[in-house]
Scaffold this motif. Structure first.
Motif, PDB file in Angstrom:
ATOM      1  N   GLY A 573     -29.727  -3.711   9.800  1.00  0.00           N
ATOM      2  CA  GLY A 573     -30.185  -4.756   8.567  1.00  0.00           C
ATOM      3  C   GLY A 573     -29.591  -4.416   7.102  1.00  0.00           C
ATOM      4  O   GLY A 573     -28.766  -3.657   7.052  1.00  0.00           O
ATOM      5  N   VAL A 574     -29.709  -5.086   6.161  1.00  0.00           N
ATOM      6  CA  VAL A 574     -29.267  -4.984   5.018  1.00  0.00           C
ATOM      7  C   VAL A 574     -30.434  -5.254   3.987  1.00  0.00           C
ATOM      8  O   VAL A 574     -31.261  -5.830   4.116  1.00  0.00           O
ATOM      9  CB  VAL A 574     -28.042  -5.867   4.490  1.00  0.00           C
ATOM     10  CG1 VAL A 574     -26.983  -5.865   5.574  1.00  0.00           C
ATOM     11  CG2 VAL A 574     -28.449  -7.462   4.616  1.00  0.00           C
ATOM     12  N   GLN A 575     -30.266  -4.740   2.776  1.00  0.00           N
ATOM     13  CA  GLN A 575     -31.188  -4.745   1.620  1.00  0.00           C
ATOM     14  C   GLN A 575     -30.389  -4.547   0.226  1.00  0.00           C
ATOM     15  O   GLN A 575     -29.419  -3.847   0.367  1.00  0.00           O
ATOM     16  CB  GLN A 575     -32.313  -3.726   1.989  1.00  0.00           C
ATOM     17  CG  GLN A 575     -31.963  -2.365   1.743  1.00  0.00           C
ATOM     18  CD  GLN A 575     -33.335  -1.482   1.672  1.00  0.00           C
ATOM     19  OE1 GLN A 575     -33.977  -1.890   2.542  1.00  0.00           O
ATOM     20  NE2 GLN A 575     -33.579  -0.685   0.652  1.00  0.00           N
ATOM     21  N   PRO A 650     -31.620 -16.595  -2.959  1.00  0.00           N
ATOM     22  CA  PRO A 650     -31.791 -15.954  -1.487  1.00  0.00           C
ATOM     23  C   PRO A 650     -30.139 -15.981  -0.950  1.00  0.00           C
ATOM     24  O   PRO A 650     -29.333 -16.953  -1.423  1.00  0.00           O
ATOM     25  CB  PRO A 650     -32.437 -16.945  -0.551  1.00  0.00           C
ATOM     26  CG  PRO A 650     -33.317 -17.938  -1.582  1.00  0.00           C
ATOM     27  CD  PRO A 650     -32.575 -17.873  -2.738  1.00  0.00           C
ATOM     28  N   LEU A 651     -29.886 -14.961  -0.186  1.00  0.00           N
ATOM     29  CA  LEU A 651     -28.395 -14.614   0.397  1.00  0.00           C
ATOM     30  C   LEU A 651     -28.476 -14.587   1.693  1.00  0.00           C
ATOM     31  O   LEU A 651     -29.546 -14.036   2.331  1.00  0.00           O
ATOM     32  CB  LEU A 651     -27.880 -13.340  -0.448  1.00  0.00           C
ATOM     33  CG  LEU A 651     -27.898 -13.493  -1.722  1.00  0.00           C
ATOM     34  CD1 LEU A 651     -27.255 -11.929  -2.274  1.00  0.00           C
ATOM     35  CD2 LEU A 651     -26.900 -14.320  -2.479  1.00  0.00           C
ATOM     36  N   LEU A 652     -27.461 -14.946   2.364  1.00  0.00           N
ATOM     37  CA  LEU A 652     -27.305 -14.829   3.900  1.00  0.00           C
ATOM     38  C   LEU A 652     -25.984 -13.850   4.014  1.00  0.00           C
ATOM     39  O   LEU A 652     -24.785 -14.518   3.590  1.00  0.00           O
ATOM     40  CB  LEU A 652     -26.849 -16.103   4.445  1.00  0.00           C
ATOM     41  CG  LEU A 652     -26.874 -16.280   6.065  1.00  0.00           C
ATOM     42  CD1 LEU A 652     -28.344 -15.939   6.406  1.00  0.00           C
ATOM     43  CD2 LEU A 652     -26.498 -17.852   6.482  1.00  0.00           C
ATOM     44  N   VAL A 653     -26.103 -12.889   4.486  1.00  0.00           N
ATOM     45  CA  VAL A 653     -25.017 -11.717   4.378  1.00  0.00           C
ATOM     46  C   VAL A 653     -24.356 -11.661   5.892  1.00  0.00           C
ATOM     47  O   VAL A 653     -25.341 -11.263   6.831  1.00  0.00           O
ATOM     48  CB  VAL A 653     -25.728 -10.272   3.891  1.00  0.00           C
ATOM     49  CG1 VAL A 653     -24.636  -9.231   3.802  1.00  0.00           C
ATOM     50  CG2 VAL A 653     -26.405 -10.529   2.473  1.00  0.00           C
ATOM     51  N   LEU A 680     -30.613 -12.353   6.620  1.00  0.00           N
ATOM     52  CA  LEU A 680     -31.030 -13.211   5.501  1.00  0.00           C
ATOM     53  C   LEU A 680     -32.131 -12.379   4.595  1.00  0.00           C
ATOM     54  O   LEU A 680     -32.938 -11.475   4.858  1.00  0.00           O
ATOM     55  CB  LEU A 680     -32.085 -14.476   5.980  1.00  0.00           C
ATOM     56  CG  LEU A 680     -32.716 -15.382   5.182  1.00  0.00           C
ATOM     57  CD1 LEU A 680     -31.638 -16.088   4.287  1.00  0.00           C
ATOM     58  CD2 LEU A 680     -33.727 -15.978   6.032  1.00  0.00           C
ATOM     59  N   LEU A 681     -31.508 -12.497   3.251  1.00  0.00           N
ATOM     60  CA  LEU A 681     -32.297 -11.884   2.210  1.00  0.00           C
ATOM     61  C   LEU A 681     -32.946 -13.063   1.471  1.00  0.00           C
ATOM     62  O   LEU A 681     -32.451 -13.725   0.458  1.00  0.00           O
ATOM     63  CB  LEU A 681     -31.535 -11.073   1.207  1.00  0.00           C
ATOM     64  CG  LEU A 681     -30.525  -9.950   1.677  1.00  0.00           C
ATOM     65  CD1 LEU A 681     -29.587  -9.304   0.757  1.00  0.00           C
ATOM     66  CD2 LEU A 681     -31.323  -8.772   2.411  1.00  0.00           C
TER      67      LEU A 681
END
Length: 843
Positions: A573-575, A650-653, A680-681
């Motif tokens: 995951g990412v944050q 919002p970002l899509l990483v 998805l953030l």
């Protein structure tokens, strides 16, 4: 009779073939032009056939239907006398060389140096582009296989049989065609393949000469080994068994001195009587038929044995499925009389078995050069004749520059090709080629050309010798790739890697990380042909230990990347964390507007801990902008967040490896089907960006609308953004954007019609599409504007990967605008392709 047909071998096959020739003769409108006694059948059979034909005429039966069914099973390089049915014959083609609607039969083959044992699946002419879907069931395992196209770049479709099975059930979808193809008999597991790789049926006598034998080792078959009568077979080559056939032996042997071979319970006879033999030259290296069958540039010659007593032979040449004979010769071989020297160009010499033969030119009297499919029929003593279909393009020359196309990240090296006749267009018959010069780009493997001579035309596929790689895994179908494979370190370090190389040369795999060489892997076969094979299990430990590696093939000192290994998932995951929550030394950023933004960091959870990982950040409120790339630190998987993303919403990483050795362009937008390493953030706020970011007022207004802050913008200057927005509108909705993007894009285009026109929108096939690049219509990719779908062919997959649903003709947009013209269109206020959609109209 049934026993004779089942156990008579070549004699029964030859007898049936002559009877079929008799039916051909009976179907002639004028039978006086041929003599049925030339078939060598007993007179009583001919008389009975005549009587039955008269009854058939009275009953208004059509004998030509029997004849047509007969020709549906002919094969290139094989023959009806062997009962084989295969892909090669192109005689069911029209004059342009395109296949007819009849589907041919699937066939078992062996490719000892490449695919191993395979089930060949034919293209289907009545399907779009020759594509069709076959359902292949082997040992209760169901596989759906789509045949390759008959158009340029299409190849033969083979389904690898990576393990012994009793039989294969083959069905053509949406068709009554169904075949039960036997493979391994548990009581008689010997498989025999002719020299051309076609399986020899269990009821047929084996050919005298080179064959391939595939059988279990004695310890795998209750201690039983093959037995022979006569002399032992002569071993020609030591070849490992096909991949997945553990415990089996593959042998290339010569059965010339063998009278029978097999297991004790069922010895299979070898046809010892010397048969007529058609010596085929090597197929043209760079040209095939549209179905991928071999093409000969040198016509074959016929070998007839010289014996103590005279033997009479009848040689006939005609077009497949045609009635008229193009060339005919009656030859007597074996005595010393003057009739033994014929105008057919006979030459005495030694045959492939070292015995005396008479070499005959079967092409006497035919206009040269020869082009197209020809059927050669040789009739002599029962069981010793042959019927073959060959495809010829005599004297066709294909030259490519470079002579060998290396493989790279973007595909094959571009190549230029020149196609001509050896006579260079000045010979008899006005030989011609169109086009004469061809340019192949990186993604193009072959192109089609039309060759013609003597008023006869044929379409052929021509290609330049090229590199390709393929990974073979038991139970899975694979195809050739023309760029390096991208594999996962955890699961894909198994199977075999096949590499097409320019010649039988030294080749090794080199495993490296960066510039550091870790391991070398030799091919599984020292005596390799044009395909090198490597066991990927030998490098599994190295790949697992490093998780990221590049595999090159070393061709006599030239290293070419063939595999890029990376972890299946680079993170869990990412944050985005404030600077205080992440130990990264960055300073707060003071923007030109005077406001200060707290620094943030992008961090990956469960990071793989390897170098070269880059995060591509896509903005949901500005999907027309390219991804902002952030390289993550190898130790902690974190990096400062660029200022332009602080208030971008919002970002899509997307996480992936940026490998300088195997570079890949970033997509304009992530594929919704990609689930690995796309995150998805969602809970990110949007604020208008400062002017220094370069966004126009219309683009800022469009972003505000998508973020739920304001109505659709009405400013000009965002036509390109609006056009790009159409492509991802449905995806944005699924990702939680609160506003429908299509009305906003429509509004922007309505206030800027000139920009919409120069954007290159047009219609094709009843649907709006836009040319993405300033290239020719035939080669550019296209995007359906209202439907947000991209395609390079006829089918238009939806943005989610599903095919578009059928639409009534009245529901599609019908107005068109030519790129660069003064006409423009008003886009629909809702999507295109559904009831109630507003169609664009020219202004």
């Amino acid at each position: 009779m049934l026993r004779f047909l089942r156990q008579g071998g070549a004699y029964a096959a030859d007898f049936v073939d002559r009877c079929l020739d008799l039916i051909d003769w009976l179907a002639l409108p004028n039978r006086s032009s041929l003599d049925p006694t030339d078939l060598g059948l007993p007179r009583r059979i001919v008389d009975e056939a005549l009587r039955l034909a008269e009854l058939a005429e009275l009953a208004e039966l059509d004998l030509t239907s029997v004849r047509a069914a007969r020709y549906s099973s002919a094969t290139y390089g094989g023959g009806r006398s062997q009962g084989s049915a295969g892909p090669g014959r192109d005689d069911d083609c029209d004059e342009a060389g395109l296949p007819s609607v009849r589907a041919e039969r699937p066939q078992i083959r062996i490719d000892p140096y490449n695919n191993g044992v395979v089930l060949w699946l034919p293209p289907v002419g009545e399907a779009p582009d020759g594509r069709a879907v076959w359902t292949v069931t082997a040992d209760a395992v169901v596989n759906r296989v789509r045949t390759q196209s008959i158009w340029p770049g299409g190849a033969e479709t083979v389904f690898p049989l990576n393990r012994p099975v009793r039989s294969i059930d083959v069905r053509l979808d949406d068709s009554p065609l169904r075949y039960e193809v036997p493979l391994v008999d548990k009581d008689d597991p010997l498989l025999v393949f002719a020299e051309d790789g076609v399986a020899v049926g269990p009821g047929e006598s084996l050919p005298s000469g080179p064959v391939w034998l595939l059988h279990p080792r004695p310890e795998e078959f209750a201690g039983q080994d093959l037995q022979t009568t006569g002399h032992a077979p002569r071993e020609l080559a030591d070849v490992p068994p096909p991949y997945g056939w553990t415990g089996w032996l593959l042998r290339h042997v010569d059965l010339t001195a063998v009278t029978a071979i097999g297991y004790a319970a069922r010895l299979r006879p070898v046809h010892t009587a010397r048969r007529a033999y058609l010596e085929l030259s090597a197929p043209h290296r760079d040209a095939t038929t549209m179905l991928g069958a071999p093409v000969l540039s040198v016509p074959p010659r016929l070998s007839l044995s010289v014996e103590d007593t005279p033997v009479s032979w009848a040689v006939r040449v005609r077009r497949p499925s045609a009635l008229e004979t193009l060339s005919g010769q009656d030859i007597t071989v074996g005595d010393d009389g003057p009739e033994d020297l014929h105008d057919g160009g006979e030459i005495a010499g030694a045959g492939r078995d070292g015995l005396d033969v008479r070499w005959v030119d079967p092409w006497v009297g035919l206009p040269r050069p020869l082009l197209g499919a020809y059927e050669i029929t040789v009739r002599g003593p029962l069981g010793r004749g042959l019927t073959r279909t060959v495809e010829l393009a005599e004297g066709l020359v294909v030259h490519s520059d470079p002579p060998w196309r290396e493989m790279g990240p973007g595909g094959l090296a571009p190549a230029g090709m020149t196609v001509r006749w050896a006579s260079d267009g000045a010979g008899v018959g006005h030989p011609a080629v169109s086009p004469k010069r061809i340019a192949l780009r990186g993604h193009e493997v072959a192109a089609h050309v039309t060759v013609s001579v003597h008023g006869h035309s044929r379409q052929l596929l021509v290609s330049a010798p090229h590199m390709a790689v393929r990974r073979v895994v038991p139970g899975a179908r694979s195809t050739w790739s023309y760029q390096p494979l991208r594999l996962h370190a955890e699961t894909d370090a198994r199977g075999e890697l096949l590499v097409q190389i320019p010649a039988a040369m030294h080749a090794e795999l080199v495993v490296r990380v960066g510039d550091r060489e870790l391991q070398r892997v030799r091919p599984t076969r020292d005596r390799q042909a044009m395909v090198a094979r490597f066991d990927l299990a030998r490098l599994a430990d190295t790949v697992a230990a490093h998780r990221r590696a590049v595999v090159d093939v070393d061709l006599d000192g030239v290293w070419i990347p063939v595999i890029s290994y990376s972890p299946r998932r680079l993170a869990s995951g990412v944050q985005i964390d404030p600077i205080g929550a992440e130990p990264i030394e960055v300073e707060p950023i003071e923007e030109e507007s005077g406001r200060t933004t707290r620094a943030e960091a992008l961090r990956a959870h469960g990071f793989a801990g390897i170098t070269g990982v880059v995060a591509g950040c896509y903005q949901l409120c500005a999907p027309w902008r390219p991804p902002v790339r952030v390289e993550l630190d190898a130790s902690g998987g974190a990096a400062p967040l660029p200022a332009e993303l602080h208030d971008a919403g919002p970002l899509l990483v997307m996480l992936r490896l940026d490998d300088p050795w195997v570079p890949v362009d970033w997509p304009d937008w992530p594929d919704p089907r990609d689930r690995d390493d796309v995150y998805l953030l969602r809970d990110r706020s949007w604020q208008p960006p400062p002017e220094a970011m370069g966004s126009t007022a219309a683009e800022v207004g469009l972003s505000a609308y998508l973020a739920g802050r304001g109505g659709p913008p009405r400013f000009p200057g965002a036509a390109d953004a609006a056009l790009r927005l159409y492509r991802v509108a449905e995806d944005l909705r699924r990702l939680g954007i609160p506003r429908d993007a299509r009305p906003a894009a429509a509004a922007l285009l309505a206030v800027d019609p000139a920009a919409a026109s120069t954007g290159g929108w047009t219609t094709w096939g009843g649907c709006w599409r836009r040319w993405d690049a300033p290239v020719t219509r035939s080669s550019s990719s296209t995007v359906c504007g209202p439907c947000s779908r991209t395609t390079r062919g006829r089918a238009i997959p939806g943005i989610d990967g599903s095919p578009p649903s059928p639409r009534p003709a009245s529901a599609w947009c019908t107005s068109s605008t030519t790129s660069g013209s003064s006409r423009a269109w008003s886009p629909p206020t809702t999507g295109c392709g559904s009831a109630g959609d507003a169609a664009p109209s020219p202004r």
